[in-house]
Design a protein around this motif. Structure first.
Motif, short mmCIF file in Angstrom:
data_model
loop_
_atom_site.label_atom_id
_atom_site.label_comp_id
_atom_site.label_asym_id
_atom_site.label_seq_id
_atom_site.Cartn_x
_atom_site.Cartn_y
_atom_site.Cartn_z
N ARG A 23 38.78 -43.64 -12.43
CA ARG A 23 39.01 -44.63 -11.37
C ARG A 23 37.90 -45.67 -11.36
O ARG A 23 38.15 -46.86 -11.19
N TYR A 24 36.65 -45.24 -11.54
CA TYR A 24 35.53 -46.17 -11.59
C TYR A 24 35.76 -47.21 -12.69
O TYR A 24 35.59 -48.41 -12.48
N ALA A 25 36.17 -46.74 -13.88
CA ALA A 25 36.41 -47.64 -15.00
C ALA A 25 37.57 -48.59 -14.70
O ALA A 25 37.50 -49.78 -15.01
N LEU A 26 38.64 -48.07 -14.09
CA LEU A 26 39.79 -48.92 -13.77
C LEU A 26 39.42 -49.99 -12.74
O LEU A 26 39.83 -51.15 -12.86
N GLU A 27 38.64 -49.61 -11.73
CA GLU A 27 38.23 -50.59 -10.72
C GLU A 27 37.33 -51.66 -11.32
O GLU A 27 37.47 -52.84 -11.02
N LEU A 28 36.42 -51.24 -12.19
CA LEU A 28 35.55 -52.21 -12.85
C LEU A 28 36.38 -53.12 -13.76
O LEU A 28 36.16 -54.33 -13.82
N GLY A 29 37.35 -52.53 -14.44
CA GLY A 29 38.25 -53.33 -15.28
C GLY A 29 39.01 -54.37 -14.48
O GLY A 29 39.19 -55.50 -14.94
N CYS A 30 39.46 -54.00 -13.28
CA CYS A 30 40.16 -54.96 -12.42
C CYS A 30 39.24 -56.09 -12.00
O CYS A 30 39.64 -57.25 -12.02
N LYS A 31 38.04 -55.76 -11.60
CA LYS A 31 37.11 -56.78 -11.13
C LYS A 31 36.77 -57.81 -12.21
O LYS A 31 36.59 -58.98 -11.94
N PHE A 32 36.68 -57.35 -13.45
CA PHE A 32 36.31 -58.24 -14.56
C PHE A 32 37.52 -58.65 -15.40
O PHE A 32 37.35 -59.33 -16.41
N HIS A 33 38.72 -58.21 -15.02
CA HIS A 33 39.94 -58.48 -15.81
C HIS A 33 39.74 -58.00 -17.25
O HIS A 33 40.11 -58.68 -18.20
N ALA A 34 39.14 -56.82 -17.38
CA ALA A 34 38.82 -56.26 -18.69
C ALA A 34 39.86 -55.20 -19.08
O ALA A 34 40.45 -54.55 -18.22
N GLN A 35 40.04 -55.06 -20.36
CA GLN A 35 40.91 -54.00 -20.89
C GLN A 35 40.12 -52.69 -20.89
O GLN A 35 39.01 -52.64 -21.41
N VAL A 36 40.69 -51.65 -20.31
CA VAL A 36 40.05 -50.34 -20.27
C VAL A 36 40.67 -49.46 -21.35
O VAL A 36 41.89 -49.40 -21.48
N HIS A 37 39.82 -48.81 -22.08
CA HIS A 37 40.23 -47.84 -23.11
C HIS A 37 39.73 -46.48 -22.67
O HIS A 37 38.53 -46.32 -22.41
N VAL A 38 40.62 -45.50 -22.58
CA VAL A 38 40.26 -44.15 -22.17
C VAL A 38 40.24 -43.29 -23.43
O VAL A 38 41.23 -43.22 -24.16
N LEU A 39 39.11 -42.63 -23.66
CA LEU A 39 38.92 -41.81 -24.86
C LEU A 39 38.65 -40.37 -24.47
O LEU A 39 37.83 -40.09 -23.60
N HIS A 40 39.36 -39.47 -25.13
CA HIS A 40 39.06 -38.04 -25.01
C HIS A 40 38.81 -37.51 -26.41
O HIS A 40 39.61 -37.76 -27.32
N VAL A 41 37.69 -36.83 -26.59
CA VAL A 41 37.35 -36.26 -27.89
C VAL A 41 37.42 -34.75 -27.80
O VAL A 41 36.72 -34.13 -26.99
N MET A 42 38.29 -34.18 -28.61
CA MET A 42 38.41 -32.72 -28.67
C MET A 42 37.46 -32.22 -29.75
O MET A 42 37.56 -32.66 -30.90
N PRO A 43 36.53 -31.34 -29.38
CA PRO A 43 35.59 -30.86 -30.39
C PRO A 43 36.30 -30.04 -31.46
O PRO A 43 37.31 -29.39 -31.20
N THR A 44 35.78 -30.11 -32.67
CA THR A 44 36.37 -29.34 -33.77
C THR A 44 35.77 -27.94 -33.78
O THR A 44 34.69 -27.70 -33.24
N VAL A 45 36.48 -27.03 -34.41
CA VAL A 45 36.01 -25.65 -34.53
C VAL A 45 34.91 -25.62 -35.58
O VAL A 45 34.98 -26.31 -36.60
N ASP A 46 33.89 -24.82 -35.33
CA ASP A 46 32.77 -24.67 -36.24
C ASP A 46 33.26 -24.29 -37.64
O ASP A 46 34.16 -23.46 -37.79
N SER A 47 32.69 -24.88 -38.66
CA SER A 47 33.15 -24.66 -40.04
C SER A 47 33.00 -23.21 -40.47
O SER A 47 33.82 -22.71 -41.25
N SER A 48 31.99 -22.50 -39.97
CA SER A 48 31.84 -21.09 -40.36
C SER A 48 33.01 -20.26 -39.83
O SER A 48 33.48 -19.34 -40.50
N VAL A 49 33.49 -20.59 -38.64
CA VAL A 49 34.64 -19.89 -38.07
C VAL A 49 35.90 -20.23 -38.89
O VAL A 49 36.69 -19.34 -39.22
#
Length: 161
Positions: A23-49
Motif C-alpha cells: 500500500r505504501y508503494a501504491l500510494e507513493l506511485g499515485c502521488k508521483f504518477h509512477a509505475q509500481v512493480h511488485v516483486l516476489h523472490v522465491m528462494p531456491t533450494v540449497d544445491s546440496s539438498v
C-alpha cells in the motif's frame, strides 16, 4: 531541485506486513504518477539438498518436477499478490491507481532485487523490514541491509507496525 519518480520497485514476501508495504508503494506511485512493480523472490533450494534428492529421484525426473512445481508456485504467488493489490487499492483514497506490474522469480532475494531494479531502471526500491532482532542481524544480515549496501538507487525501508 526537480525530483521525478517514474518507476518504483517494491520487493516483498507474503508475510503479514506485505499489505502495508505494498500500500505504501501504491500510494507513493499515485502521488508521483509512477509505475509500481511488485516483486516476489522465491528462494531456491540449497544445491546440496538438490544433489541428494537427484541421487534418489534421478536428475531428469527432479528437473521436470522442479520446473512444474516452480511454475505452479509462481502462478499461485502472482494470484496472492494480485489479491493483496486489489484489497489495498480499494482501501486507498486515490481515485486512480496505475495497475502495478507483478513479477515472481526464483533465486537469491538480494541478487534478484538488484537485477530487476537495474533491468527496469527504477527510481526507488521499497522493502519491508521484519525486525527480527539484533542477534539475527549479527549472524545472518538481512536482505534490506544487503540491498542498501549494494545499490546506488534510493531505498525506502518500511518498518513493521
Amino acid at each position: 531541485m526537480n525530483f521525478q519518480m517514474n518507476k518504483i520497485l517494491v520487493a516483498k514476501d507474503l508475510s503479514k506486513g506485505s499489505s502495508r508495504v505494498i500500500r505504501y508503494a501504491l500510494e507513493l506511485g499515485c502521488k508521483f504518477h509512477a509505475q509500481v512493480h511488485v516483486l516476489h523472490v522465491m528462494p531456491t533450494v540449497d544445491s546440496s539438498v538438490l544433489n541428494r534428492v537427484a541421487l534418489t529421484m534421478g536428475a531428469d525426473t527432479l528437473a521436470k518436477f522442479n520446473a512444474l512445481n516452480e511454475a505452479d508456485l509462481a502462478e499461485k504467488t502472482r494470484v496472492q499478490l494480485d489479491e493483496i493489490i486489489k484489497t489495498e487499492t480499494e482501501l486507498m483514497a486515490e481515485d486512480h491507481v496505475n495497475p502495478p506490474q507483478i513479477e515472481v522469480h526464483h533465486g537469491d532475494p538480494t541478487s534478484m532485487i538488484l537485477a530487476v531494479a537495474d533491468r527496469l531502471d527504477v527510481d526507488m526500491i521499497i522493502l519491508g523490514s521484519h525486525s527480527k532482532g539484533k542477534l539475527h542481524y549479527a549472524f545472518l544480515g538481512s536482505v534490506a541491509e544487503k540491498v542498501l549496501r549494494k545499490t546506488n538507487r534510493t531505498v525506502t525501508i518500511v518498518p513493521p507496525r
